[in-house]
Enzyme design. Structure first.
Site, PDB file in Angstrom:
ATOM      1  N   ARG A 222      41.634  -5.486 -43.056  1.00 49.73           N
ATOM      2  CA  ARG A 222      41.685  -6.099 -44.370  1.00 49.73           C
ATOM      3  C   ARG A 222      42.638  -5.318 -45.272  1.00 49.73           C
ATOM      4  NH1 ARG A 222      38.225 -10.538 -45.471  1.00 49.73           N
ATOM      5  NH2 ARG A 222      38.984 -10.341 -47.582  1.00 49.73           N
TER       6      ARG A 222
ATOM      7  N   LYS B 295      39.158   0.655 -31.046  1.00 51.84           N
ATOM      8  CA  LYS B 295      39.765  -0.334 -30.149  1.00 51.84           C
ATOM      9  C   LYS B 295      41.152   0.122 -29.710  1.00 51.84           C
ATOM     10  CE  LYS B 295      37.667  -3.937 -33.037  1.00 51.84           C
ATOM     11  NZ  LYS B 295      38.023  -4.816 -34.173  1.00 51.84           N
TER      12      LYS B 295
ATOM     13  N   LYS C 128      42.623   1.482 -47.873  1.00 51.26           N
ATOM     14  CA  LYS C 128      43.151   1.539 -46.508  1.00 51.26           C
ATOM     15  C   LYS C 128      44.640   1.897 -46.486  1.00 51.26           C
ATOM     16  CE  LYS C 128      39.772  -1.767 -44.572  1.00 51.26           C
ATOM     17  NZ  LYS C 128      39.253  -1.217 -43.302  1.00 51.26           N
TER      18      LYS C 128
ATOM     19  N   HIS D 170      27.137   0.913 -45.320  1.00 49.15           N
ATOM     20  CA  HIS D 170      28.514   0.772 -44.832  1.00 49.15           C
ATOM     21  C   HIS D 170      29.563   1.311 -45.782  1.00 49.15           C
ATOM     22  CE1 HIS D 170      28.088  -1.624 -41.126  1.00 49.15           C
ATOM     23  NE2 HIS D 170      27.024  -2.127 -41.705  1.00 49.15           N
TER      24      HIS D 170
HETATM   25  C1  PLP Z   1      37.883  -4.604 -35.513  1.00 47.09           C
HETATM   26  C2  PLP Z   1      38.266  -5.597 -36.523  1.00 47.09           C
HETATM   27  C3  PLP Z   1      38.240  -5.277 -37.886  1.00 47.09           C
HETATM   28  C4  PLP Z   1      37.880  -3.897 -38.383  1.00 47.09           C
HETATM   29  O1  PLP Z   1      39.053  -3.113 -38.422  1.00 47.09           O
HETATM   30  P1  PLP Z   1      39.137  -1.742 -39.226  1.00 47.09           P
HETATM   31  O2  PLP Z   1      40.474  -1.219 -38.870  1.00 47.09           O
HETATM   32  O3  PLP Z   1      38.029  -0.873 -38.702  1.00 47.09           O
HETATM   33  O4  PLP Z   1      38.983  -2.066 -40.663  1.00 47.09           O
HETATM   34  C5  PLP Z   1      38.611  -6.228 -38.797  1.00 47.09           C
HETATM   35  N1  PLP Z   1      38.998  -7.469 -38.408  1.00 47.09           N
HETATM   36  C6  PLP Z   1      39.055  -7.804 -37.114  1.00 47.09           C
HETATM   37  C7  PLP Z   1      39.514  -9.176 -36.760  1.00 47.09           C
HETATM   38  C8  PLP Z   1      38.690  -6.899 -36.128  1.00 47.09           C
HETATM   39  O5  PLP Z   1      38.737  -7.269 -34.842  1.00 47.09           O
END
Ligand code: PLP
Length: 808
Positions: A546, A657, A551, A360
């Site tokens: 996070r 998403k 990020k 990962h």
């Molecule tokens: C999808 C999701 C993540 C992952 O988000 P990234 O933008 O890919 O880091 C982290 N926390 C929650 C609650 C999520 O639903």
């Protein structure tokens, strides 16, 4: 339709759901309708819905046995599930019944659903991926068990005090968890420490000094329409003795309880570190605890119906979600050698035939290493076997006397490198996006890849379109169903049909209306929960994930401040009105991430108080981002911020998403953003900044952030404002460490990418001005998202990695 399913439907349709709820309220919960609280109603409804899952669950199990299917065991330290009730109702297709039943009792269904605490047994993307995979394995019909830890306390709750993050313990299990079944027959003793002895018959036995019990709790995982139901089995740590009688009889009650408290500590709390392991002994024990219990469980299941343990790989595929369960290699070898009498070489082949490892992250500091002396102390037999595996691998891949590069050693510099252990113990190793897999081959696993060129494969991540579209976005879902008919929920490629409708003004209008409905809902949510007022017609620009330097939430807030400066300097500049929303937690020990949270809140405080810019810019940071908050935010997003330093985000799933829900992405060429761009097309995404190769090159050439700052008057201005305390007048020195790091180090290239990011944001502003073109792009983001369904991902694993059937 499945027979039992038809029966269940018929029963619910005839109003029996109402009776079932009533009976559960009375006989399981022990309340009358008059006395029931919201939580009581939720328990009763959950139990009634759970009942509907049980028959198909048994039926699935029966079929797996009857067909003697190869099973997948998905081992994950984290499952970030969120709420279960709404999801089960959605998958079973009984929302109308559930709503109506609650209505008849005079109870608001939405409030009931909203009362459920999130099952937050994970930190972020890695744990959420495991949860999406469970949903997809049940939907596409893979015979699978998820295995993990039943943490008593999930991820901490985040609050802000004067803009600083405060962590509070999470306590989802203080209430009854209505979805699980305790399995008192499935309890395994798990040992730690002690000694390894050679017996007279030549066998080796490990005699642990300390033993903890792993007790199984099962949660059924229904797929779409309940046609297939897998099991999530979580392990809870229990003491072998509830108390110690000797100190108890002396009246020393604390000492009497101590061993039990210590044993149960193992499943007490989820470590809140996302991608930066702390190397704590308790963490190692958690990892071994759930891995060993899971392996023992699956070996027992195999042995009950098969004679020859050497055939294990024909019926068992174990997936290691990151290196956390990497001890599975030596533990499986130990079971095969010490308990089943296989020779080491054969045992290793059998073990490797079952094991698969998902990587990962490429960040060196995120790769787990355990000090050799700690390993000898906690897992002495495993340490012996790790040495043996390391040697055997060296012998099989290097001619005698040839030097072996350190990079292919498991044990190196006094540490056990779990990534190398997992790689060497696995039949297949996968990355989680095309770019990440390519970088894996070129960086962390370059030398191992050269030795085993067929081992690394790619499986780009995905997300379940049930929770992340059908469930969280009913407005868009019903428009999609109108346009393409039902079926897209389990075959997301069908959404391609709407691509031509991007040029249909009527369809665009309805698509935009669905978005506006979600923005209005988010506006109400922010008002109700946080008493924040935002303009629902402004662009909703969202970065939720996070908090981590890679990020680059910092780059986002710096750009927001630069835009604010420009608005004040040039009041007629064409800035699109925006609500910039942040969400996310920082690891409690990650000081820089916590300082970034405070900076976002400080800049927010200053900017939000400015009457001059109030109509164009608001900065909002709702605390305690989690799955259920994501389900409210994502459908309401216009702009998705995916701005990590290129080469550092392995895939991302948040990005998928958002695009699925019709948000446009502003992002770097990192992780799955690359694959999103390929599908939505260059003109429907805002890509900026250095590529992964350019980042590497800049670092090699001695990147100097102060030069980048000097070359960018806007960035220089903001950095100076922060340094001078403009946003923290009560403590002007507050951001010293942050500013020093930006000026002197900036490993994550915030300064290098800043101007490109600022320019891309102005393109976003310009695009927003043309509402028609924006809506067209939004449609063209949703349409090609079939690739990012986790159903596609799971079918890929089933075929290329596990070699199992995917068939309901
Ligand atoms: C999808 C999701 C993540 C992952 O988000 P990234 O933008 O890919 O880091 C982290 N926390 C929650 C609650 C999520 O639903």
């Amino acid at each position: 339709m499945h027979g039992l399913q038809a029966l269940a439907r018929a029963r619910t349709a005839s109003g029996d759901l109402e009776n079932a709820i009533h009976d559960h309220l009375l006989y399981s919960i022990g309340k009358t309708t008059a006395a029931a609280s919201l939580a009581d109603w939720r328990m009763a409804l959950s139990r009634a819905v759970r009942d509907l899952v049980v028959d198909p669950w048994f039926e699935t199990t029966r079929r797996i046995y009857a067909e003697d299917r190869k099973r997948v065991y998905y081992l994950s330290m984290e499952f970030l599930i969120g709420r279960l009730l709404e999801d089960a109702v959605l998958n079973l297709g009984i929302e109308d019944h559930a709503r109506r039943a609650m209505y008849r009792f005079g109870v608001n269904y939405d409030e009931v659903v909203d009362d459920e605490p999130d099952a937050a047994l994970g930190n972020g993307g890695l744990g959420r991926l495991a949860a999406c995979f469970l949903d997809s394995m049940s939907t596409v019909g893979v015979a699978a068990y998820g295995y993990g830890i039943r943490y008593e306390h999930g991820l901490f709750k985040q609050r802000f005090r004067e803009g600083w993050q405060i962590e509070q313990p999470e306590d989802w299990l203080t209430q009854v968890h209505p979805w699980e079944f305790q399995r008192s027959e499935s309890v395994y003793p798990i040992g730690f420490g002690g000694e390894v002895r050679q017996k007279e018959d030549g066998r080796t036995v490990w005699e642990p000094a300390e033993t903890v019990l792993a007790a199984a709790y099962d949660t059924p995982v229904p797929g779409w329409r309940g046609r297939w139901v897998n099991t999530l089995r979580l392990w809870s740590a229990q003491a072998t003795q509830v108390y110690d009688l000797e100190p108890f009889s002396r009246g020393d009650y604390l000492a009497a309880a101590a061993p039990a408290v210590l044993a149960e500590t193992i499943s007490r709390v989820l470590y809140p570190d996302d991608s930066t392991p702390q190397g704590k002994e308790l963490r190692l024990k958690q990892e071994f605890f759930f891995t060993a219990a899971s392996l023992r469980d699956l070996v027992r299941r195999f042995v009950a119906h098969h004679k020859d343990i050497r055939k294990l790989p024909e019926k068992v595929a174990v997936q290691l979600n990151d290196t956390h369960p990497a001890i599975a290699g030596p533990e499986l070898v130990r079971i095969l050698v010490d308990e089943h009498g296989l020779e080491f070489d054969e045992a290793f082949l059998v073990a490797r035939g079952c094991l698969h490892y998902t990587n990962h992250t490429l960040m060196p500091e995120a790769l787990e290493r355990w000090p050799v002396d700690l390993m000898w102390r906690v897992l002495p037999r495993h340490m012996q076997l790790i040495e043996r595996i390391d040697e055997a691998h060296a012998v099989s891949t290097h001619a005698a006397n040839q030097p072996r590069p350190d990079s292919v050693k498991i044990i190196d510099g006094g540490n056990v490198r779990m990534g190398d252990l997992a790689f060497i113990s696995a039949r297949k190793v996968n990355g989680v996006s095309a770019l990440h897999t390519d970088l894996m081959k070129r960086t962390v696993f370059r030398d191992l890849h050269a030795l085993h060129p067929d081992r690394i494969v790619n499986q780009t991540n995905g997300v379940t379109p049930r929770r992340w579209l059908a469930g969280c976005n009913p407005a868009l879902a019903s428009l999609l169903t109108e346009a393409v008919g039902h079926g897209w929920e389990t075959d997301l490629e069908q959404l391609k049909v709407i691509a031509p409708l991007a040029d249909d003004a009527g369809f665009r209008t309805r698509f935009s209306k669905a978005k506006q409905t979600n923005k209005d809902l988010l506006t109400k949510y922010l008002k109700a929960k946080l008493d924040i007022t935002v303009d629902p017609t402004a662009m909703f620009d969202i970065q939720i994930k996070r908090i981590h330097e890679y990020k680059r939430q910092l780059m986002n807030i710096l750009e927001a401040a630069a835009a604010w400066n420009e608005m004040k300097r040039n009041p007629s500049a064409p800035f699109a009105p925006r609500v910039r929303i942040f969400g996310g937690k920082a690891a409690p020990g990650y000081a820089m991430a916590k300082l970034i949270i405070k900076l976002i809140n400080d800049i927010g405080r200053t900017v939000n108080a400015d009457e001059e810019t109030r109509d164009r810019l608001a900065i909002v940071y709702p605390p305690n981002y989690n799955v259920s908050m994501a389900e409210v935010l994502i459908p309401a997003a216009d702009l998705s911020e995916q701005i990590s330093t290129a080469g550092m985000e392995a895939s991302g799933t948040g990005n998928m998403k958002f695009a699925m829900n019709g948000a446009l992405t502003i992002g770097t060429l990192d992780g799955a953003n690359v694959e999103i761009r390929e599908r939505v097309g260059d003109e429907n995404i805002f890509i900026f900044g250095k590529t992964a190769d350019e980042v590497t090159e800049a670092r090699e050439q001695g990147y100097d952030p102060s030069a980048a700052i000097a070359a960018s008057p806007r960035l220089a201005e903001v950095v100076e404002q922060i340094a001078s305390g403009l946003f923290s007048p009560e403590d002007p020195e507050r951001y010293r460490a942050l500013v020093d790091n930006l000026r002197g180090h900036d490993w994550f290239m915030v300064c290098a990418d800043f101007d490109a990011y600022y320019a891309a944001q102005r393109e976003v502003d310009a695009a927003w001005a043309d509402k028609n073109a924006w809506a067209r792009s939004a449609v063209l983001n949703t349409a090609p998202m079939g690739w990012f369904s986790s159903d596609r991902t799971i079918r890929g694993y089933a075929k290329d990695v596990w070699e199992v059937d995917a068939r309901v």
